[in-house]
Write a protein that holds these residues in place. Structure first.
Motif, PDB file in Angstrom:
ATOM      1  N   ASP A 120       0.804  -1.225   0.000  1.00  0.00           N
ATOM      2  CA  ASP A 120       0.000   0.000   0.000  1.00  0.00           C
ATOM      3  C   ASP A 120       0.834   1.270   0.000  1.00  0.00           C
ATOM      4  O   ASP A 120       0.373   2.307  -0.469  1.00  0.00           O
ATOM      5  N   ASP A 121       2.067   1.211   0.520  1.00  0.00           N
ATOM      6  CA  ASP A 121       2.893   2.417   0.586  1.00  0.00           C
ATOM      7  C   ASP A 121       3.828   2.568  -0.618  1.00  0.00           C
ATOM      8  O   ASP A 121       4.799   3.310  -0.576  1.00  0.00           O
ATOM      9  N   VAL A 122       3.516   1.882  -1.714  1.00  0.00           N
ATOM     10  CA  VAL A 122       4.312   1.971  -2.937  1.00  0.00           C
ATOM     11  C   VAL A 122       3.446   2.552  -4.050  1.00  0.00           C
ATOM     12  O   VAL A 122       2.341   2.085  -4.302  1.00  0.00           O
ATOM     13  N   ALA A 123       3.980   3.602  -4.700  1.00  0.00           N
ATOM     14  CA  ALA A 123       3.315   4.206  -5.855  1.00  0.00           C
ATOM     15  C   ALA A 123       3.915   3.622  -7.128  1.00  0.00           C
ATOM     16  O   ALA A 123       5.119   3.379  -7.202  1.00  0.00           O
ATOM     17  N   VAL A 124       3.056   3.412  -8.120  1.00  0.00           N
ATOM     18  CA  VAL A 124       3.484   2.832  -9.393  1.00  0.00           C
ATOM     19  C   VAL A 124       2.926   3.670 -10.529  1.00  0.00           C
ATOM     20  O   VAL A 124       1.737   3.985 -10.549  1.00  0.00           O
ATOM     21  N   VAL A 125       3.801   4.025 -11.469  1.00  0.00           N
ATOM     22  CA  VAL A 125       3.381   4.690 -12.700  1.00  0.00           C
ATOM     23  C   VAL A 125       3.928   3.845 -13.843  1.00  0.00           C
ATOM     24  O   VAL A 125       5.145   3.656 -13.958  1.00  0.00           O
ATOM     25  N   ALA A 126       3.027   3.308 -14.665  1.00  0.00           N
ATOM     26  CA  ALA A 126       3.432   2.476 -15.798  1.00  0.00           C
ATOM     27  C   ALA A 126       3.284   3.279 -17.086  1.00  0.00           C
ATOM     28  O   ALA A 126       2.220   3.843 -17.356  1.00  0.00           O
ATOM     29  N   GLU A 127       4.363   3.346 -17.835  1.00  0.00           N
ATOM     30  CA  GLU A 127       4.384   3.968 -19.153  1.00  0.00           C
ATOM     31  C   GLU A 127       4.503   2.844 -20.177  1.00  0.00           C
ATOM     32  O   GLU A 127       4.602   1.682 -19.821  1.00  0.00           O
ATOM     33  N   ASP A 128       4.531   3.200 -21.454  1.00  0.00           N
ATOM     34  CA  ASP A 128       4.628   2.181 -22.495  1.00  0.00           C
ATOM     35  C   ASP A 128       5.853   1.292 -22.350  1.00  0.00           C
ATOM     36  O   ASP A 128       5.763   0.079 -22.459  1.00  0.00           O
ATOM     37  N   ASP A 129       7.004   1.889 -22.091  1.00  0.00           N
ATOM     38  CA  ASP A 129       8.246   1.120 -22.080  1.00  0.00           C
ATOM     39  C   ASP A 129       8.961   1.106 -20.735  1.00  0.00           C
ATOM     40  O   ASP A 129      10.087   0.630 -20.636  1.00  0.00           O
ATOM     41  N   ALA A 130       8.314   1.626 -19.701  1.00  0.00           N
ATOM     42  CA  ALA A 130       8.957   1.670 -18.384  1.00  0.00           C
ATOM     43  C   ALA A 130       7.907   1.647 -17.282  1.00  0.00           C
ATOM     44  O   ALA A 130       6.742   1.967 -17.498  1.00  0.00           O
ATOM     45  N   VAL A 131       8.360   1.264 -16.092  1.00  0.00           N
ATOM     46  CA  VAL A 131       7.530   1.306 -14.895  1.00  0.00           C
ATOM     47  C   VAL A 131       8.350   2.038 -13.837  1.00  0.00           C
ATOM     48  O   VAL A 131       9.537   1.741 -13.651  1.00  0.00           O
ATOM     49  N   TYR A 132       7.718   3.007 -13.171  1.00  0.00           N
ATOM     50  CA  TYR A 132       8.381   3.774 -12.112  1.00  0.00           C
ATOM     51  C   TYR A 132       7.708   3.413 -10.796  1.00  0.00           C
ATOM     52  O   TYR A 132       6.480   3.482 -10.690  1.00  0.00           O
ATOM     53  N   VAL A 133       8.500   3.019  -9.814  1.00  0.00           N
ATOM     54  CA  VAL A 133       7.965   2.628  -8.510  1.00  0.00           C
ATOM     55  C   VAL A 133       8.722   3.362  -7.418  1.00  0.00           C
ATOM     56  O   VAL A 133       9.917   3.652  -7.567  1.00  0.00           O
ATOM     57  N   ALA A 134       8.016   3.692  -6.339  1.00  0.00           N
ATOM     58  CA  ALA A 134       8.657   4.391  -5.224  1.00  0.00           C
ATOM     59  C   ALA A 134       7.892   4.110  -3.947  1.00  0.00           C
ATOM     60  O   ALA A 134       6.664   4.023  -3.950  1.00  0.00           O
ATOM     61  N   ARG A 135       8.648   3.968  -2.857  1.00  0.00           N
ATOM     62  CA  ARG A 135       8.023   3.890  -1.535  1.00  0.00           C
ATOM     63  C   ARG A 135       7.654   5.300  -1.131  1.00  0.00           C
ATOM     64  O   ARG A 135       8.427   6.238  -1.305  1.00  0.00           O
ATOM     65  N   LEU A 136       6.461   5.455  -0.629  1.00  0.00           N
ATOM     66  CA  LEU A 136       5.976   6.770  -0.208  1.00  0.00           C
ATOM     67  C   LEU A 136       6.227   6.961   1.273  1.00  0.00           C
ATOM     68  O   LEU A 136       6.174   6.007   2.031  1.00  0.00           O
ATOM     69  N   PRO A 137       6.550   8.150   1.714  1.00  0.00           N
ATOM     70  CA  PRO A 137       6.537   9.402   0.955  1.00  0.00           C
ATOM     71  C   PRO A 137       7.898   9.813   0.417  1.00  0.00           C
ATOM     72  O   PRO A 137       7.991  10.788  -0.328  1.00  0.00           O
ATOM     73  N   ARG A 138       8.972   9.111   0.735  1.00  0.00           N
ATOM     74  CA  ARG A 138      10.311   9.628   0.424  1.00  0.00           C
ATOM     75  C   ARG A 138      11.033   8.983  -0.741  1.00  0.00           C
ATOM     76  O   ARG A 138      12.114   9.404  -1.095  1.00  0.00           O
ATOM     77  N   GLY A 139      10.503   7.908  -1.298  1.00  0.00           N
ATOM     78  CA  GLY A 139      11.202   7.298  -2.429  1.00  0.00           C
ATOM     79  C   GLY A 139      12.378   6.457  -1.994  1.00  0.00           C
ATOM     80  O   GLY A 139      12.377   5.923  -0.895  1.00  0.00           O
ATOM     81  N   PRO A 140      13.360   6.330  -2.788  1.00  0.00           N
ATOM     82  CA  PRO A 140      13.582   6.975  -4.075  1.00  0.00           C
ATOM     83  C   PRO A 140      12.747   6.345  -5.183  1.00  0.00           C
ATOM     84  O   PRO A 140      12.214   5.250  -5.025  1.00  0.00           O
ATOM     85  N   ILE A 141      12.645   7.046  -6.301  1.00  0.00           N
ATOM     86  CA  ILE A 141      11.949   6.505  -7.467  1.00  0.00           C
ATOM     87  C   ILE A 141      12.892   5.512  -8.147  1.00  0.00           C
ATOM     88  O   ILE A 141      14.052   5.807  -8.393  1.00  0.00           O
ATOM     89  N   VAL A 142      12.357   4.332  -8.429  1.00  0.00           N
ATOM     90  CA  VAL A 142      13.113   3.295  -9.126  1.00  0.00           C
ATOM     91  C   VAL A 142      12.512   3.166 -10.521  1.00  0.00           C
ATOM     92  O   VAL A 142      11.307   2.924 -10.661  1.00  0.00           O
ATOM     93  N   ALA A 143      13.328   3.361 -11.531  1.00  0.00           N
ATOM     94  CA  ALA A 143      12.885   3.236 -12.921  1.00  0.00           C
ATOM     95  C   ALA A 143      13.201   1.834 -13.423  1.00  0.00           C
ATOM     96  O   ALA A 143      14.351   1.408 -13.371  1.00  0.00           O
TER      97      ALA A 143
END
Length: 90
Positions: free
Chosen positions: A9-32
Motif C-alpha cells: 500500500d505504501d508503494v506508488a506505481v506509474v506504468a508507461e509504455d516502455d517503463a515502470v516507475y515505482v517508489a516507496r511513499l513518501p520519500r522514495g527513491p523513485i526506481v525506474a
C-alpha cells in the motif's frame, strides 16, 4: 513453493509504455524499471500463479523457463527486500 507478488500500500506505481516507475511513499527513491525489468514487474503484479508468469516471460524473451527462473527470482528478491513488492508463498 511458489511466490505470489503484490504491490504494498505504501508503494506508488506509474506504468508507461516502455517503463515502470515505482517508489516507496513518501520519500522514495523513485526506481525506474525498463526493458526486461519492466516486463518482469508487469508479469508478476498480475495475480497469476508463478508458473504462468514465468511461462509468459519465457515466451516473451524467447528463452526456456529454466534459463530465466533464477535471475528473475533474484531480481524479485531484491525488489522485495527494498519494500517495493510483497511476496506471499502459495
Amino acid at each position: 513453493m511458489a511466490e505470489r507478488y503484490t504491490v504494498p500500500d505504501d508503494v506508488a506505481v506509474v506504468a508507461e509504455d516502455d517503463a515502470v516507475y515505482v517508489a516507496r511513499l513518501p520519500r522514495g527513491p523513485i526506481v525506474a524499471l525498463d526493458g526486461s525489468a519492466a516486463e518482469i514487474w508487469r508479469a508478476v503484479t498480475d495475480p497469476a500463479p508463478e508458473a504462468d508468469w514465468l511461462m509468459r516471460l519465457a515466451t516473451h524473451f524467447a528463452m526456456p523457463v529454466d534459463a530465466i527462473g533464477a535471475d528473475t527470482r533474484a531480481f524479485l528478491a531484491d525488489l522485495t527486500a527494498r519494500g517495493l513488492l510483497a511476496a506471499q508463498r502459495t
